[in-house]
Design an enzyme around this catalytic site. Structure first.
Site, PDB file in Angstrom:
ATOM      1  N   TYR A  27      63.550 137.153  15.105  1.00 51.73           N
ATOM      2  CA  TYR A  27      62.618 135.909  15.569  1.00 51.73           C
ATOM      3  C   TYR A  27      63.111 134.827  16.708  1.00 51.73           C
ATOM      4  CZ  TYR A  27      62.492 130.478  15.522  1.00 51.73           C
ATOM      5  OH  TYR A  27      61.917 129.080  15.422  1.00 51.73           O
ATOM      6  N   TYR A  34      91.117  84.392  10.842  1.00 51.98           N
ATOM      7  CA  TYR A  34      90.999  85.838  10.376  1.00 51.98           C
ATOM      8  C   TYR A  34      90.442  86.447  12.339  1.00 51.98           C
ATOM      9  CZ  TYR A  34      90.543  85.858   5.775  1.00 51.98           C
ATOM     10  OH  TYR A  34      90.996  85.779   4.665  1.00 51.98           O
TER      11      TYR A  34
END
Length: 492
Positions: free
Chosen positions: A52, A277
């Site tokens: 290939y 936070y």
């Protein structure tokens, strides 16, 4: 000079090659492996053995046998037909990274390419010859075919290269240098374009920029804490050691280091019991983003030294195996993860910006940091801009890797979309940098109001660095250029 072996390239070395223009040299032992691999390809062609990509077509055409006399033409047709990228080109630094990474992968000696081709790549790196490579057109499987084909075109004297920020034909460069373009032999075209080097090159640049921005986000956050009289107790080492994440522990320690000696921060109960936070959880959120960076770094350094083309040649050519190392799934996941980690650094930064400008939250700072509230808007719309950027990031952070569209007549029926993810990560990092630039401007304005002489020595040094390029908000002005200047300062 940095020696390329195909197996030992690090992100630190890439940083030196990309940003310090360090040159590369090819390892002698690795070149011997390359030569053996090339001899194996020559034997396959001579013996007319069907393999290939050497004497067959590509993709769905893999069953079409190619005559020996056409093997060179096969490679040329491959590069030209696959060079169908579109859109804006990758930055020149990403292009440089792509050349280095493709060269390093081929140095592993599994690809059957000639030493001559690798020496030309090294020449390009060492002489700043960077291909113009369109960003769009890769599915991130079967290799970054379109981008790498545009890279390969330059070797052939086709396509375009960068010169002083302009795009000029590659043939002009080689003619000016008195160097002949490369003529591809069997398998070489496929070896050049089968691989993940587009997504990985953009990923390397992403990581290096993200790492620096993550560090910058910490001193910017520390400056915000001073402007808001933040409580330092939440950064006590025992809290973070109790959870056990090293990155979280490290962020908390670095924040305390930045704030050492500050007369603006407070302790628990001095003004209030606890912060919101976006202040109190800086180690937890930023630390989690550092965990993402650690994951991404690990995957990139593996991929930077990986053989990702197809087929691969082993045991001096006795074993030639067609596989799928070109599939970009590992980097696709890493880039999608990076998108989330960096988007969150921007998200929490935008919330700190809101606390700096909102008169109900900013601990007595002027409303919207305005020098004349009402008459002058101050930083009101700076928060809008940050909100817009983080909203855009939320769209870009959608994982590209969960998508797949079959290609090549369904032969390539699952693809990674990793290059899309990598490109989007780059945009998120740019957006996050602009958000943090806005926070830096607002934080320095807040600190100027509180008293620069009360800042910690380390944050004051950063304040003074910013002061060389922008002033705190002392009257309404066009703030866009200020954001750009700070973003450039953070990137530099």
């Amino acid at each position: 000079m940095i020696e390329l072996t195909g197996a030992s390239l690090t992100l630190k070395q890439m940083e030196e090659i990309l940003y310090k223009k360090e040159k590369v040299v090819l390892n002698a032992d690795a070149l011997e492996r390359v030569k053996k691999s090339r001899k194996a390809v020559d034997r396959i062609v001579e013996n007319d053995k069907t393999v290939y990509g050497i004497n067959t077509g590509f993709g769905k055409f893999s069953d079409v046998k190619i005559d020996e006399k056409d093997t060179k033409a096969l490679q040329l047709h491959l590069i030209r037909s696959h060079a169908c990228g579109v859109g804006e080109p990758f930055s020149e630094i990403v292009s440089r990274a792509m050349v280095v990474l493709r060269l390093n992968a081929l140095m592993k000696g599994f690809s059957g390419i000639r030493v001559e081709v690798l020496e030309r790549f090294a020449f390009m790196v060492n002489n700043g010859i960077h291909p113009v490579i369109p960003q769009q057109g890769s599915l991130g499987a079967s290799g970054d075919l379109a981008p790498l084909s545009h890279l390969a075109l330059v070797l052939l004297g086709e396509g375009f290269v960068w010169r002083d920020g302009e795009q000029i034909p590659a043939e002009v460069i080689w003619k000016d240098l008195g160097i002949r373009p490369i003529v591809l032999e069997a398998k070489e075209g496929l070896a050049l374009i089968n691989g993940t080097q587009a997504m990985t090159a953009q990923g390397v640049v992403n990581y290096l920029e993200a790492e620096k921005l993550a560090y910058d986000s910490e001193w910017i956050a520390a400056m915000t804490m001073e402007a808001l009289h933040g409580i330092t107790d939440a950064f006590h080492p025992a809290i973070h050691e109790a959870r056990g994440y090293k990155e979280q522990v490290d962020v908390a320690a670095r924040i305390l280091n930045w704030l050492d000696g500050s007369q603006l921060t407070t302790t628990q109960g001095e003004k209030r019991v606890q912060d919101a936070y976006s202040i109190r959880c800086i180690p937890q959120v930023h630390g989690a983003s550092w965990q993402v960076l650690s994951y991404v770094k690990e995957k990139l350094e593996i991929e930077m030294n990986a053989a990702t083309d197809n087929p691969l040649i082993f045991e001096d050519g006795e074993v030639v195996v067609s596989g799928g190392n070109f599939h970009g799934q590992p980097i696709a996941f890493a880039m999608d993860f990076l998108k989330i980690g960096m988007a969150e650094l921007a998200n929490i930064s935008e919330r700190r910006i809101e606390r700096l400008v909102n008169p109900q939250l900013n601990e007595g700072l002027p409303p919207f940091l305005s020098p004349q509230p009402g008459l002058q808007s101050g930083a009101m719309i700076l928060q809008y801009s940050a909100a817009s950027l983080v909203s855009e990031n939320k769209t870009l952070a959608h994982p590209a890797s969960v998508d797949s569209i079959p290609s090549s007549g369904n032969q390539e029926d699952h693809v990674s979309m990793g290059t899309i993810g990598s490109r989007h990560a780059g945009q998120i990092i740019k957006n996050a940098r602009n958000v943090l630039a806005i926070e830096a401007l607002c934080a320095m304005t807040g600190c100027a109001f509180r008293g620069v002489d009360k800042m910690a020595p380390k944050t004051r040094k950063e304040f003074e660095g910013l002061l060389e390029i922008v002033d705190p908000i002392n009257e309404d002005r066009i703030f866009g250029p200020d954001i750009e200047r700070i973003a450039d300062y953070l990137k530099a």
